[in-house]
Scaffold this motif. Structure first.
Motif, PDB file in Angstrom:
ATOM      1  N   VAL A 150       0.825  -1.213   0.000  1.00  0.00           N
ATOM      2  CA  VAL A 150       0.000   0.000   0.000  1.00  0.00           C
ATOM      3  C   VAL A 150       0.858   1.262   0.000  1.00  0.00           C
ATOM      4  O   VAL A 150       0.371   2.341  -0.373  1.00  0.00           O
ATOM      5  CB  VAL A 150      -0.983   0.017   1.205  1.00  0.00           C
ATOM      6  CG1 VAL A 150      -1.939  -1.146   1.138  1.00  0.00           C
ATOM      7  CG2 VAL A 150      -0.235   0.041   2.536  1.00  0.00           C
ATOM      8  N   TYR A 174      -5.557  -7.131  -7.901  1.00  0.00           N
ATOM      9  CA  TYR A 174      -4.999  -5.938  -7.248  1.00  0.00           C
ATOM     10  C   TYR A 174      -5.276  -4.686  -8.062  1.00  0.00           C
ATOM     11  O   TYR A 174      -5.615  -3.624  -7.513  1.00  0.00           O
ATOM     12  CB  TYR A 174      -3.493  -6.144  -7.063  1.00  0.00           C
ATOM     13  CG  TYR A 174      -2.746  -4.982  -6.466  1.00  0.00           C
ATOM     14  CD1 TYR A 174      -2.567  -4.870  -5.095  1.00  0.00           C
ATOM     15  CD2 TYR A 174      -2.192  -3.993  -7.285  1.00  0.00           C
ATOM     16  CE1 TYR A 174      -1.870  -3.795  -4.545  1.00  0.00           C
ATOM     17  CE2 TYR A 174      -1.498  -2.922  -6.747  1.00  0.00           C
ATOM     18  CZ  TYR A 174      -1.347  -2.824  -5.369  1.00  0.00           C
ATOM     19  OH  TYR A 174      -0.660  -1.759  -4.831  1.00  0.00           O
ATOM     20  N   ALA A 177      -8.371  -2.378  -7.719  1.00  0.00           N
ATOM     21  CA  ALA A 177      -8.451  -1.400  -6.629  1.00  0.00           C
ATOM     22  C   ALA A 177      -7.318  -0.383  -6.651  1.00  0.00           C
ATOM     23  O   ALA A 177      -7.472   0.737  -6.174  1.00  0.00           O
ATOM     24  CB  ALA A 177      -8.454  -2.123  -5.288  1.00  0.00           C
ATOM     25  N   TYR A 178      -6.184  -0.767  -7.225  1.00  0.00           N
ATOM     26  CA  TYR A 178      -5.010   0.103  -7.241  1.00  0.00           C
ATOM     27  C   TYR A 178      -4.453   0.175  -8.670  1.00  0.00           C
ATOM     28  O   TYR A 178      -4.168  -0.868  -9.269  1.00  0.00           O
ATOM     29  CB  TYR A 178      -3.925  -0.419  -6.301  1.00  0.00           C
ATOM     30  CG  TYR A 178      -4.302  -0.365  -4.838  1.00  0.00           C
ATOM     31  CD1 TYR A 178      -3.947   0.724  -4.051  1.00  0.00           C
ATOM     32  CD2 TYR A 178      -5.019  -1.411  -4.246  1.00  0.00           C
ATOM     33  CE1 TYR A 178      -4.282   0.771  -2.708  1.00  0.00           C
ATOM     34  CE2 TYR A 178      -5.362  -1.363  -2.903  1.00  0.00           C
ATOM     35  CZ  TYR A 178      -4.999  -0.276  -2.137  1.00  0.00           C
ATOM     36  OH  TYR A 178      -5.339  -0.225  -0.813  1.00  0.00           O
ATOM     37  N   VAL A 276      -4.991  -5.714   1.193  1.00  0.00           N
ATOM     38  CA  VAL A 276      -4.711  -4.365   0.702  1.00  0.00           C
ATOM     39  C   VAL A 276      -6.006  -3.628   0.357  1.00  0.00           C
ATOM     40  O   VAL A 276      -6.103  -2.410   0.552  1.00  0.00           O
ATOM     41  CB  VAL A 276      -3.753  -4.374  -0.516  1.00  0.00           C
ATOM     42  CG1 VAL A 276      -2.389  -4.885  -0.115  1.00  0.00           C
ATOM     43  CG2 VAL A 276      -4.310  -5.175  -1.666  1.00  0.00           C
ATOM     44  N   VAL A 277      -7.014  -4.342  -0.133  1.00  0.00           N
ATOM     45  CA  VAL A 277      -8.299  -3.692  -0.429  1.00  0.00           C
ATOM     46  C   VAL A 277      -8.978  -3.265   0.864  1.00  0.00           C
ATOM     47  O   VAL A 277      -9.570  -2.180   0.954  1.00  0.00           O
ATOM     48  CB  VAL A 277      -9.203  -4.629  -1.246  1.00  0.00           C
ATOM     49  CG1 VAL A 277     -10.618  -4.055  -1.347  1.00  0.00           C
ATOM     50  CG2 VAL A 277      -8.629  -4.840  -2.643  1.00  0.00           C
ATOM     51  N   GLY A 280      -7.771  -0.004   1.811  1.00  0.00           N
ATOM     52  CA  GLY A 280      -7.749   1.001   0.753  1.00  0.00           C
ATOM     53  C   GLY A 280      -8.705   2.160   0.886  1.00  0.00           C
ATOM     54  O   GLY A 280      -8.559   3.159   0.168  1.00  0.00           O
ATOM     55  N   GLU A 283     -10.872   5.385  -1.819  1.00  0.00           N
ATOM     56  CA  GLU A 283     -10.137   5.399  -3.085  1.00  0.00           C
ATOM     57  C   GLU A 283     -10.173   4.033  -3.758  1.00  0.00           C
ATOM     58  O   GLU A 283     -10.390   3.926  -4.975  1.00  0.00           O
ATOM     59  CB  GLU A 283      -8.691   5.825  -2.842  1.00  0.00           C
ATOM     60  CG  GLU A 283      -7.892   6.026  -4.120  1.00  0.00           C
ATOM     61  CD  GLU A 283      -6.486   6.529  -3.852  1.00  0.00           C
ATOM     62  OE1 GLU A 283      -5.691   6.585  -4.805  1.00  0.00           O
ATOM     63  OE2 GLU A 283      -6.191   6.867  -2.681  1.00  0.00           O
ATOM     64  N   ALA A 284      -9.982   2.991  -2.967  1.00  0.00           N
ATOM     65  CA  ALA A 284     -10.040   1.627  -3.522  1.00  0.00           C
ATOM     66  C   ALA A 284     -11.459   1.298  -3.977  1.00  0.00           C
ATOM     67  O   ALA A 284     -11.655   0.684  -5.034  1.00  0.00           O
ATOM     68  CB  ALA A 284      -9.561   0.616  -2.489  1.00  0.00           C
TER      69      ALA A 284
END
Length: 312
Positions: A150, A174, A177-178, A276-277, A280, A283-284
């Motif tokens: 992240v 991944y 979301a990013y 990681v989500v 997030g 924004e994610a």
């Protein structure tokens, strides 16, 4: 724990070939102690390493003490570790590949053993997943990986040959979301081209199991030399991609099949993406929403056609 001798063990150990040694490990597996099981799983997954690697190094790769390898050899009917190595060395001298040896072991079970094989494969993977779920150190490593991901400017993702499926899944999920993920796919020999621009603010997550893809090992070294943070998903804490990694996720790969299992590694991939989500925020969520809207515009997924109503 007492060892219950299997009928296979009545054979003279000196007369065994690799397929029969592997079969003997499988036959005795449930009666072995936890440490002997761990050593046995490693031998099943890496027969070529038994022939080529010192006992101490082999034990290190398997995550057990050297004395455990000696005890396993004796449990299998050999005088010691060196005696157990002989069938493996003879097999390599004969030119038969590791996959062929494992496949020969599968075929030695015969048709009647197919049902047991299916169950055993599922049980081995389930046991590996259960072990990971209760390993606090592994959970801490996963959380450390999440922090690295992240906070990275760009996340490079690399897995070649059979590991490409893991790399592609991680990148695909991944990236929903990013937007900062780059899949280093190596098409047309461009592995190192995909690492252009990698630097200290970036991370490389790479996947490699024995036999390790040469370009993956070299790419991890290139990324480390550039100052990037390495996340290694591999089969041993001393694998070549783990040597310069900040985070090492060593997963079980042993399987009764002729090919190593990637089920535990896929579970790690899914956990990392979810972690990681979960971290997030809005924004994610906005990125995932945008991705879903785009997929809907492109009609990416099949939908059952609407049925026309019959006229009365």
């Amino acid at each position: 724990m007492a060892i219950v001798q299997d009928p296979v063990a009545s054979e003279d150990a000196a007369d065994l070939d690799v397929a029969r040694v592997q079969e003997r490990i499988q036959a005795m597996y449930e009666d072995l102690s936890p440490q002997l099981k761990q050593a046995g799983r490693y031998l099943l997954a890496h027969p070529e390493e038994v022939a080529l690697t010192s006992m101490r190094r082999l034990a290190q790769h398997a995550g057990v003490k050297p004395s455990t390898m000696v005890r396993l050899a004796r449990a299998l009917g050999f005088d010691g570790f060196e005696t157990m190595r002989e069938p493996y060395r003879a097999w390599l001298r004969g030119g038969e590949g590791a996959y062929v040896a494992r496949a020969r072991t599968l075929q030695a079970r015969g048709e009647a053993g197919t049902v047991d094989l299916v169950r055993e494969m599922l049980e081995v993977d389930a046991a590996a997943l259960a072990q990971m779920a209760h390993d606090d150190d592994r959970v801490a490593t996963l959380l450390g990986c999440r922090e690295t991901l992240v906070n990275a400017r760009c996340v490079y993702v690399l897995g070649l040959r059979s590991m490409f499926s893991l790399a592609h899944y991680f990148h695909y999920a991944y990236e929903m979301a990013y937007p900062n993920s780059t899949l280093v796919h190596g098409t047309a020999g461009t592995v190192f081209d995909g690492l252009r621009g990698i630097g200290p603010q970036d991370a490389l997550i790479c996947f490699s199991f024995r036999p390790y893809a040469r370009d993956t090992v070299l790419a991890a070294e290139v990324a480390a030399d550039a100052g990037a943070t390495i996340i290694a998903v591999t089969d041993s804490v001393v694998s070549p991609i783990a040597l310069r990694a900040r985070h090492v996720l060593a997963v079980e790969t042993a399987s009764p099949s002729f090919f190593s299992s990637i089920v535990p590694a896929m579970s790690v991939v899914q956990v990392l993406v979810a972690a990681v989500v979960a971290h997030g925020g809005e924004e994610a969520l906005d990125a995932i929403s945008t991705a879903e809207e785009q997929l809907a515009r492109f009609n990416a997924y099949w939908q059952e056609p609407r049925r026309r109503r019959k006229s009365p």
